[in-house]
Design a protein around this motif. Structure first.
Motif, PDB file in Angstrom:
ATOM      1  N   ARG A   1       0.819  -1.214   0.000  1.00  0.00           N
ATOM      2  CA  ARG A   1       0.000   0.000   0.000  1.00  0.00           C
ATOM      3  C   ARG A   1       0.850   1.261   0.000  1.00  0.00           C
ATOM      4  O   ARG A   1       0.522   2.219  -0.695  1.00  0.00           O
ATOM      5  CB  ARG A   1      -0.934   0.003   1.203  1.00  0.00           C
ATOM      6  CG  ARG A   1      -2.061  -0.972   1.065  1.00  0.00           C
ATOM      7  CD  ARG A   1      -2.930  -0.947   2.288  1.00  0.00           C
ATOM      8  NE  ARG A   1      -3.961  -1.967   2.164  1.00  0.00           N
ATOM      9  CZ  ARG A   1      -4.682  -2.398   3.154  1.00  0.00           C
ATOM     10  NH1 ARG A   1      -4.514  -1.927   4.371  1.00  0.00           N
ATOM     11  NH2 ARG A   1      -5.597  -3.314   2.958  1.00  0.00           N
ATOM     12  N   PHE A   2       1.909   1.288   0.792  1.00  0.00           N
ATOM     13  CA  PHE A   2       2.745   2.493   0.820  1.00  0.00           C
ATOM     14  C   PHE A   2       3.253   2.817  -0.577  1.00  0.00           C
ATOM     15  O   PHE A   2       3.142   3.944  -1.051  1.00  0.00           O
ATOM     16  CB  PHE A   2       3.922   2.332   1.788  1.00  0.00           C
ATOM     17  CG  PHE A   2       4.819   3.542   1.816  1.00  0.00           C
ATOM     18  CD1 PHE A   2       4.443   4.683   2.500  1.00  0.00           C
ATOM     19  CD2 PHE A   2       6.022   3.546   1.132  1.00  0.00           C
ATOM     20  CE1 PHE A   2       5.248   5.807   2.510  1.00  0.00           C
ATOM     21  CE2 PHE A   2       6.841   4.669   1.134  1.00  0.00           C
ATOM     22  CZ  PHE A   2       6.448   5.798   1.831  1.00  0.00           C
ATOM     23  N   TYR A   3       3.803   1.824  -1.235  1.00  0.00           N
ATOM     24  CA  TYR A   3       4.329   2.050  -2.577  1.00  0.00           C
ATOM     25  C   TYR A   3       3.216   2.479  -3.541  1.00  0.00           C
ATOM     26  O   TYR A   3       3.370   3.449  -4.291  1.00  0.00           O
ATOM     27  CB  TYR A   3       5.012   0.789  -3.105  1.00  0.00           C
ATOM     28  CG  TYR A   3       5.374   0.923  -4.559  1.00  0.00           C
ATOM     29  CD1 TYR A   3       6.473   1.684  -4.951  1.00  0.00           C
ATOM     30  CD2 TYR A   3       4.592   0.327  -5.544  1.00  0.00           C
ATOM     31  CE1 TYR A   3       6.792   1.842  -6.287  1.00  0.00           C
ATOM     32  CE2 TYR A   3       4.901   0.486  -6.886  1.00  0.00           C
ATOM     33  CZ  TYR A   3       5.997   1.235  -7.247  1.00  0.00           C
ATOM     34  OH  TYR A   3       6.294   1.403  -8.570  1.00  0.00           O
TER      35      TYR A   3
ATOM     36  N   ARG B   1       1.758   6.060  -2.684  1.00  0.00           N
ATOM     37  CA  ARG B   1       2.737   7.106  -2.976  1.00  0.00           C
ATOM     38  C   ARG B   1       2.890   7.291  -4.476  1.00  0.00           C
ATOM     39  O   ARG B   1       3.095   8.400  -4.964  1.00  0.00           O
ATOM     40  CB  ARG B   1       4.074   6.710  -2.356  1.00  0.00           C
ATOM     41  CG  ARG B   1       5.080   7.812  -2.333  1.00  0.00           C
ATOM     42  CD  ARG B   1       6.239   7.429  -1.407  1.00  0.00           C
ATOM     43  NE  ARG B   1       7.045   8.583  -1.123  1.00  0.00           N
ATOM     44  CZ  ARG B   1       8.032   8.998  -1.905  1.00  0.00           C
ATOM     45  NH1 ARG B   1       8.323   8.334  -2.997  1.00  0.00           N
ATOM     46  NH2 ARG B   1       8.731  10.063  -1.580  1.00  0.00           N
ATOM     47  N   THR B   2       2.781   6.210  -5.231  1.00  0.00           N
ATOM     48  CA  THR B   2       2.971   6.273  -6.672  1.00  0.00           C
ATOM     49  C   THR B   2       1.722   6.723  -7.425  1.00  0.00           C
ATOM     50  O   THR B   2       1.807   7.534  -8.341  1.00  0.00           O
ATOM     51  CB  THR B   2       3.406   4.886  -7.200  1.00  0.00           C
ATOM     52  OG1 THR B   2       4.582   4.487  -6.498  1.00  0.00           O
ATOM     53  CG2 THR B   2       3.684   4.921  -8.686  1.00  0.00           C
ATOM     54  N   PHE B   3       0.542   6.222  -7.033  1.00  0.00           N
ATOM     55  CA  PHE B   3      -0.650   6.448  -7.843  1.00  0.00           C
ATOM     56  C   PHE B   3      -1.692   7.380  -7.238  1.00  0.00           C
ATOM     57  O   PHE B   3      -2.521   7.909  -7.968  1.00  0.00           O
ATOM     58  CB  PHE B   3      -1.320   5.104  -8.167  1.00  0.00           C
ATOM     59  CG  PHE B   3      -0.446   4.201  -8.975  1.00  0.00           C
ATOM     60  CD1 PHE B   3      -0.135   4.497 -10.286  1.00  0.00           C
ATOM     61  CD2 PHE B   3       0.094   3.062  -8.415  1.00  0.00           C
ATOM     62  CE1 PHE B   3       0.693   3.674 -11.033  1.00  0.00           C
ATOM     63  CE2 PHE B   3       0.914   2.222  -9.151  1.00  0.00           C
ATOM     64  CZ  PHE B   3       1.211   2.532 -10.463  1.00  0.00           C
ATOM     65  N   VAL B   4      -1.699   7.586  -5.939  1.00  0.00           N
ATOM     66  CA  VAL B   4      -2.744   8.408  -5.330  1.00  0.00           C
ATOM     67  C   VAL B   4      -2.200   9.755  -4.868  1.00  0.00           C
ATOM     68  O   VAL B   4      -2.738  10.795  -5.216  1.00  0.00           O
ATOM     69  CB  VAL B   4      -3.418   7.679  -4.144  1.00  0.00           C
ATOM     70  CG1 VAL B   4      -4.496   8.551  -3.523  1.00  0.00           C
ATOM     71  CG2 VAL B   4      -4.008   6.350  -4.597  1.00  0.00           C
ATOM     72  N   PHE B   5      -1.142   9.723  -4.091  1.00  0.00           N
ATOM     73  CA  PHE B   5      -0.597  10.950  -3.512  1.00  0.00           C
ATOM     74  C   PHE B   5       0.744  11.302  -4.151  1.00  0.00           C
ATOM     75  O   PHE B   5       1.705  11.586  -3.464  1.00  0.00           O
ATOM     76  CB  PHE B   5      -0.430  10.788  -1.998  1.00  0.00           C
ATOM     77  CG  PHE B   5      -1.705  10.472  -1.297  1.00  0.00           C
ATOM     78  CD1 PHE B   5      -2.685  11.423  -1.141  1.00  0.00           C
ATOM     79  CD2 PHE B   5      -1.935   9.196  -0.795  1.00  0.00           C
ATOM     80  CE1 PHE B   5      -3.869  11.125  -0.493  1.00  0.00           C
ATOM     81  CE2 PHE B   5      -3.114   8.892  -0.147  1.00  0.00           C
ATOM     82  CZ  PHE B   5      -4.086   9.864   0.006  1.00  0.00           C
TER      83      PHE B   5
END
Length: 192
Positions: A133-135, A138-142
């Motif tokens: 989820r972190f990856y 960070r990559t697609f949402v925020f």
């Protein structure tokens, strides 16, 4: 602030948000699934649905905390912006990882006690899904905003480009086209 320091800060905030949302979801899951202290709940004994509903509530809480705190340096998003991507990532990681661990524990290994359910779904499954989820968040949402110099060449960066590189060859071609006129053979100063 250095990139490394910013990422470490995001990881720590992400873990704190995950801890808060997981605590809320776990307490709600146990109330819904097992009805402790003789509480009346329509989902008592419905382990999977209790898990899905409680973690849905945790997902909404996690999104708001992530948007307002964890990834605040990535540009302020309005409420709901990016929520669809966030929800899709959450649902995928919830179905594939922690719910998969819960199913494997109950149906493949025959571990059916409340403690075993919590360990498989809420400890092992959620820890594994946190990394994913972190990856993905960070990559697609925020994702961070794109700076002007990342889209258009920064003159300070291209001036030091290595000779023979694609950037320096392109610059030479542009300079040649702007200094020599095809209609008359006068040399013009380069446009800046």
């Amino acid at each position: 602030m250095s990139v490394r320091r910013r990422v470490v800060g995001e990881i720590l905030r992400f873990m704190a948000v995950g801890g808060i949302a997981t605590t809320v979801a776990t307490v709600l899951y146990n109330v819904l699934a097992y009805a402790p202290l003789h509480l009346v709940t329509p989902l008592k004994g419905h382990i999977t649905w209790s898990y899905v509903i409680s973690h849905g509530v945790g997902m909404v809480l996690s999104y708001e905390l992530s948007r307002r705190w964890t990834f605040q340096q990535h540009g302020r998003q309005s409420a709901g912006e990016g929520f669809v991507s966030y929800a899709i990532i959450n649902v995928i990681t919830m179905v594939t990882i922690p719910l998969g661990c819960l199913w494997l524990s109950r149906h493949a290994l025959g571990l059916t006690s409340p403690l075993e359910d919590n360990l498989s779904g809420n400890v092992v499954g959620l820890l594994l899904s946190q990394v994913a989820r972190f990856y993905l968040f960070r990559t697609f949402v925020f994702h961070r905003p794109i700076r002007y110099t990342e889209v258009y060449d920064d003159p300070h960066v291209t001036a030091g480009a290595a000779e023979g590189s694609a950037v320096s060859l392109l610059e030479e071609t542009v300079r040649e086209e702007t200094t020599v006129s095809s209609s008359d053979d006068r040399v013009r100063p380069p446009a800046s």
